[in-house]
Design a protein around this motif. Structure first.
Motif, PDB file in Angstrom:
ATOM      1  N   ILE A 151       0.836  -1.207   0.000  1.00 32.99           N
ATOM      2  CA  ILE A 151       0.000   0.000   0.000  1.00 32.99           C
ATOM      3  C   ILE A 151       0.872   1.259   0.000  1.00 32.99           C
ATOM      4  CG2 ILE A 151      -1.730   1.308   1.289  1.00 32.99           C
ATOM      5  CD1 ILE A 151      -2.800  -1.398   2.327  1.00 32.99           C
ATOM      6  N   TRP A 152       1.810   1.342   0.940  1.00 31.53           N
ATOM      7  CA  TRP A 152       2.718   2.491   0.998  1.00 31.53           C
ATOM      8  C   TRP A 152       3.801   2.377  -0.068  1.00 31.53           C
ATOM      9  CZ3 TRP A 152       3.848   7.231   2.140  1.00 31.53           C
ATOM     10  CH2 TRP A 152       5.160   7.646   2.395  1.00 31.53           C
ATOM     11  N   THR A 153       4.249   1.160  -0.341  1.00 25.70           N
ATOM     12  CA  THR A 153       5.281   0.931  -1.348  1.00 25.70           C
ATOM     13  C   THR A 153       4.875   1.526  -2.688  1.00 25.70           C
ATOM     14  OG1 THR A 153       5.516  -1.224  -0.247  1.00 25.70           O
ATOM     15  CG2 THR A 153       6.845  -0.851  -2.217  1.00 25.70           C
ATOM     16  N   ARG A 154       3.619   1.358  -3.051  1.00 24.56           N
ATOM     17  CA  ARG A 154       3.136   1.872  -4.337  1.00 24.56           C
ATOM     18  C   ARG A 154       3.323   3.388  -4.434  1.00 24.56           C
ATOM     19  NH1 ARG A 154      -0.342   0.517  -8.498  1.00 24.56           N
ATOM     20  NH2 ARG A 154      -0.646  -1.557  -7.607  1.00 24.56           N
ATOM     21  N   ARG A 204      13.436   3.786  -6.715  1.00 26.78           N
ATOM     22  CA  ARG A 204      13.673   2.356  -6.592  1.00 26.78           C
ATOM     23  C   ARG A 204      13.330   1.956  -5.167  1.00 26.78           C
ATOM     24  NH1 ARG A 204      18.497  -1.107  -5.203  1.00 26.78           N
ATOM     25  NH2 ARG A 204      17.799  -3.186  -5.793  1.00 26.78           N
ATOM     26  N   VAL A 205      12.499   0.917  -5.020  1.00 31.61           N
ATOM     27  CA  VAL A 205      12.035   0.496  -3.702  1.00 31.61           C
ATOM     28  C   VAL A 205      12.257  -1.003  -3.551  1.00 31.61           C
ATOM     29  CG1 VAL A 205      10.121   0.461  -2.072  1.00 31.61           C
ATOM     30  CG2 VAL A 205      10.256   2.287  -3.773  1.00 31.61           C
ATOM     31  N   ILE A 206      12.864  -1.369  -2.435  1.00 31.94           N
ATOM     32  CA  ILE A 206      13.025  -2.776  -2.072  1.00 31.94           C
ATOM     33  C   ILE A 206      11.994  -3.074  -0.995  1.00 31.94           C
ATOM     34  CG2 ILE A 206      14.592  -4.547  -1.228  1.00 31.94           C
ATOM     35  CD1 ILE A 206      16.884  -2.561  -2.017  1.00 31.94           C
ATOM     36  N   GLY A 207      11.041  -3.918  -1.306  1.00 39.01           N
ATOM     37  CA  GLY A 207      10.037  -4.315  -0.327  1.00 39.01           C
ATOM     38  C   GLY A 207      10.547  -5.504   0.473  1.00 39.01           C
ATOM     39  N   VAL A 208      10.688  -5.323   1.767  1.00 44.89           N
ATOM     40  CA  VAL A 208      11.172  -6.373   2.667  1.00 44.89           C
ATOM     41  C   VAL A 208       9.969  -6.890   3.450  1.00 44.89           C
ATOM     42  CG1 VAL A 208      12.733  -6.935   4.559  1.00 44.89           C
ATOM     43  CG2 VAL A 208      13.407  -5.216   2.853  1.00 44.89           C
ATOM     44  N   GLU A 209       9.586  -8.151   3.213  1.00 45.52           N
ATOM     45  CA  GLU A 209       8.359  -8.667   3.830  1.00 45.52           C
ATOM     46  C   GLU A 209       8.545 -10.133   4.222  1.00 45.52           C
ATOM     47  OE1 GLU A 209       5.202  -9.603   5.559  1.00 45.52           O
ATOM     48  OE2 GLU A 209       5.375  -7.505   4.946  1.00 45.52           O
ATOM     49  N   ALA A 266       3.895  -4.152 -12.231  1.00 46.03           N
ATOM     50  CA  ALA A 266       4.074  -3.195 -13.332  1.00 46.03           C
ATOM     51  C   ALA A 266       5.200  -2.201 -13.079  1.00 46.03           C
ATOM     52  CB  ALA A 266       2.761  -2.443 -13.568  1.00 46.03           C
ATOM     53  N   PHE A 267       5.783  -2.210 -11.891  1.00 47.12           N
ATOM     54  CA  PHE A 267       6.821  -1.233 -11.552  1.00 47.12           C
ATOM     55  C   PHE A 267       8.198  -1.879 -11.676  1.00 47.12           C
ATOM     56  CE2 PHE A 267       3.061   0.287  -9.316  1.00 47.12           C
ATOM     57  CZ  PHE A 267       3.078   1.649  -9.596  1.00 47.12           C
ATOM     58  N   GLY A 302       1.904  -8.475  -2.725  1.00 43.45           N
ATOM     59  CA  GLY A 302       2.617  -7.264  -3.113  1.00 43.45           C
ATOM     60  C   GLY A 302       3.314  -7.428  -4.442  1.00 43.45           C
ATOM     61  N   GLU A 303       3.943  -8.568  -4.666  1.00 46.82           N
ATOM     62  CA  GLU A 303       4.621  -8.812  -5.945  1.00 46.82           C
ATOM     63  C   GLU A 303       3.623  -8.796  -7.101  1.00 46.82           C
ATOM     64  OE1 GLU A 303       8.115 -11.619  -3.944  1.00 46.82           O
ATOM     65  OE2 GLU A 303       6.451 -12.529  -5.056  1.00 46.82           O
TER      66      GLU A 303
END
Length: 257
Positions: free
Chosen positions: A56-59, A67-72, A87-88, A81-82
């Motif tokens: 939600i916030w990552t978007r 560039r964002v690395i989502g750590v989950e 599309a990003f 999330g993936e």
């Protein structure tokens, strides 16, 4: 302060992913402007969004061009999330925790955590954030704090949670000051607060409730009773078929030492 065992904190949303995606609130645009105006976020800055969940916030960070690395750590949330952020091209998803992100030393300019830092083991996570941040990097912690006494509906909804929530009083995070102090101390930090709201018909309100980890699920003996009370709360408070959930969005930011 009560701490949730790490395994429980990681897995407790696994069976709520779809409701989480559909009904959890986003964040106001002012929250992103804090990073840009107060922290000097630039397009070339790299961000680790820790406990990124369904994104939600990552978007919002990706839509800004970073560039964002989502750590989950939760597999179901990470896979959602993936899927939703496919599309990003500047999005990378990793299986990691706040205490062990898997990222390289000094590899990011920002660490963010939205609706999540109250779950972290603070001392270990703080050390990890310092390790992965570049010199001068920023930590940004965000929460949507649901107002509990602003309207008759919100008061009734709070009473429902207190009555039926499996561990609501233990895991609620409205009092974030102690959490934030533990992350930043002895470094200074600042806070910004913005108002936000969601409006729901009954189906949406039910989905919002069931997205919460403390709401009894369908297998729980009090699930049906809880939904019956929710219908009564909705009927008593609806205006033109809708009710509003109101929030203070709190954004805390600073550099770690």
């Amino acid at each position: 302060m009560i701490f949730m065992p790490a395994a429980n904190a990681t897995n407790r949303f696994s069976d709520r992913v779809e409701n989480y995606v559909r009904y959890r609130p986003g964040y106001p645009p002012e929250a992103l402007r804090v990073l840009k105006d107060d922290c000097g976020l630039e397009l070339e800055d790299e961000i680790a969004d820790v406990a990124s969940g369904t994104g939600i916030w990552t978007r919002m960070l990706l839509e800004n061009g970073n560039r964002v690395i989502g750590v989950e750590p939760n597999a179901e949330m990470r896979q959602a999330g993936e899927r939703l952020l496919a599309a990003f091209p500047r999005f990378t998803s990793v299986a990691g925790t706040a205490e062990a992100t898997t990222l390289d030393d000094g590899s990011v300019d920002f660490v963010t955590a939205a609706q999540a830092a109250h779950w972290f083991k603070r001392e270990q996570a703080r050390r990890e954030f310092i390790r992965i941040l570049r010199p001068g990097g920023w930590l940004v912690l965000l929460w949507n704090e649901r107002l509990t006494d602003a309207t008759a509906f919100l008061r009734d909804y709070e009473q429902l949670l207190l009555r039926f929530g499996t561990d609501y009083q233990e895991v609620r995070h409205e009092r974030t000051t102690a959490v934030v102090n533990e992350f930043f101390d002895p470094a200074p930090f600042q806070e910004r607060v913005y108002r936000m709201r969601q409006e729901f018909d009954y189906a949406g309100l039910e989905g919002r409730l069931l997205s919460s980890s403390y709401a009894p699920g369908p297998e729980h003996p009090r699930h049906a009773e809880m939904l019956e009370e929710l219908r009564q709360v909705f009927a008593a408070n609806k205006v033109e078929g809708r009710v509003a959930v109101e929030y203070n969005t709190r954004v805390y930011f600073g550099r770690l030492k």
